[in-house]
Design a protein around this motif. Structure first.
Motif, PDB file in Angstrom:
ATOM      1  N   GLN A   1       0.828  -1.211   0.000  1.00 47.58           N
ATOM      2  CA  GLN A   1       0.000   0.000   0.000  1.00 47.58           C
ATOM      3  C   GLN A   1       0.858   1.255   0.000  1.00 47.58           C
ATOM      4  OE1 GLN A   1      -2.564   0.068   3.398  1.00 47.58           O
ATOM      5  NE2 GLN A   1      -4.077  -1.279   2.480  1.00 47.58           N
ATOM      6  N   LEU A   2       1.956   1.200   0.738  1.00 43.99           N
ATOM      7  CA  LEU A   2       2.833   2.368   0.866  1.00 43.99           C
ATOM      8  C   LEU A   2       3.786   2.518  -0.312  1.00 43.99           C
ATOM      9  CD1 LEU A   2       3.653   1.994   4.675  1.00 43.99           C
ATOM     10  CD2 LEU A   2       2.093   3.651   3.612  1.00 43.99           C
ATOM     11  N   GLY A   3       3.702   1.582  -1.265  1.00 43.69           N
ATOM     12  CA  GLY A   3       4.557   1.651  -2.445  1.00 43.69           C
ATOM     13  C   GLY A   3       5.988   1.210  -2.199  1.00 43.69           C
TER      14      GLY A   3
ATOM     15  N   HIS B   1      -1.273  -2.136 -10.045  1.00 39.66           N
ATOM     16  CA  HIS B   1      -1.996  -0.971 -10.540  1.00 39.66           C
ATOM     17  C   HIS B   1      -1.503   0.306  -9.851  1.00 39.66           C
ATOM     18  CE1 HIS B   1      -4.378  -2.397  -7.100  1.00 39.66           C
ATOM     19  NE2 HIS B   1      -4.731  -1.157  -6.933  1.00 39.66           N
ATOM     20  N   LEU B   2      -0.895   0.179  -8.685  1.00 39.36           N
ATOM     21  CA  LEU B   2      -0.335   1.359  -8.031  1.00 39.36           C
ATOM     22  C   LEU B   2       0.887   1.848  -8.796  1.00 39.36           C
ATOM     23  CD1 LEU B   2      -0.537   0.413  -4.250  1.00 39.36           C
ATOM     24  CD2 LEU B   2      -2.142   1.743  -5.611  1.00 39.36           C
ATOM     25  N   LEU B   3       1.697   0.910  -9.283  1.00 36.26           N
ATOM     26  CA  LEU B   3       2.884   1.284 -10.056  1.00 36.26           C
ATOM     27  C   LEU B   3       2.476   1.991 -11.352  1.00 36.26           C
ATOM     28  CD1 LEU B   3       5.964   1.141 -10.305  1.00 36.26           C
ATOM     29  CD2 LEU B   3       5.705  -1.064 -11.430  1.00 36.26           C
ATOM     30  N   SER B   4       1.453   1.471 -12.024  1.00 27.77           N
ATOM     31  CA  SER B   4       1.040   2.093 -13.265  1.00 27.77           C
ATOM     32  C   SER B   4       0.444   3.481 -13.018  1.00 27.77           C
ATOM     33  CB  SER B   4       0.028   1.193 -14.006  1.00 27.77           C
ATOM     34  OG  SER B   4      -1.122   0.998 -13.227  1.00 27.77           O
ATOM     35  N   LYS B   5      -0.219   3.677 -11.869  1.00 25.79           N
ATOM     36  CA  LYS B   5      -0.754   4.994 -11.557  1.00 25.79           C
ATOM     37  C   LYS B   5       0.357   5.991 -11.222  1.00 25.79           C
ATOM     38  CE  LYS B   5      -5.273   3.603 -10.015  1.00 25.79           C
ATOM     39  NZ  LYS B   5      -6.316   3.656  -9.045  1.00 25.79           N
ATOM     40  N   GLN B   6       1.457   5.479 -10.623  1.00 30.82           N
ATOM     41  CA  GLN B   6       2.558   6.371 -10.267  1.00 30.82           C
ATOM     42  C   GLN B   6       3.326   6.827 -11.504  1.00 30.82           C
ATOM     43  OE1 GLN B   6       4.791   4.106  -7.437  1.00 30.82           O
ATOM     44  NE2 GLN B   6       3.299   4.402  -5.810  1.00 30.82           N
TER      45      GLN B   6
END
Length: 189
Positions: A122-124, A182-187
């Motif tokens: 969650q925290l990347g 999906h967090l990586l792609s949003k970043q």
């Protein structure tokens, strides 16, 4: 995916389905040439999955703190046993070695290991898949609690999706192999 860390119980559980599920996942890991990274014990679900991978010709890396090795529960037939000093070092070493993480049924220690790695996602701090092997519907109450956390606005929908949940080991590993954070792609957008 070369290595998957498994968090699971040092007990067999109340039903044979848990040991059978651990064995099935172990065979699936070995068949896909995925190295098992786990806590290093010869007992419970930990021992069952390690034995399964070994019997199928796969590689197994155990990570165990000294005080547990001294209690003589270290598995004697691992490809490699890494001895660390503390439980915290064990988790850090497993996280370093693994390309993904799966929690099988287990107790508070299993949940603590899973939630630490889930929180770091969650925290990347990592972009590796996190999964729950929901054999025998063991994690249904936790899945319900995820819904409750989301409803009460303590867990964002995008983070809930970080947990890959399956009842079948083959389907779970298929989803791991297709995983893209999906967090990586949003970043990067």
């Amino acid at each position: 995916m070369k290595r998957i860390a498994i968090f699971c119980g040092s007990k067999n559980g109340a039903s044979e389905v848990y040991v059978n599920g651990a064995i099935a996942l172990g065979k699936e890991l070995a068949n896909r040439n995925i190295t098992l990274v786990y806590g290093g014990a010869k007992v419970g679900l930990m021992g069952a999955i390690a034995d399964s991978v070994i019997q199928a010709g796969g590689n197994v890396i155990g990570v165990m703190p000294t005080f547990l090795v001294e209690k003589e529960i270290a598995h004697p037939h691992l490809s490699e046993l890494i001895i660390v000093e503390t439980m915290h070092e064990r988790k850090a070493k497993m996280a370093e070695l693994a390309d993904g993480f799966i929690a099988l049924p287990g107790g508070p220690g299993t949940l603590e290991e899973f939630f630490e790695i889930f929180t770091l996602a969650q925290l990347g701090k990592h972009h590796k898949p996190c999964g729950l092997f929901n054999m025998n519907h063991y994690y249904d109450p936790l899945i319900h609690f995820f819904s409750h956390m989301e409803k009460e606005q303590f867990l964002h929908e995008q983070y809930r999706g970080l947990a890959i949940i399956e009842e079948d080991p083959s389907k779970l590993l298929n989803r791991f192999e297709q995983y893209e954070s999906h967090l990586l792609s949003k970043q990067t957008n």
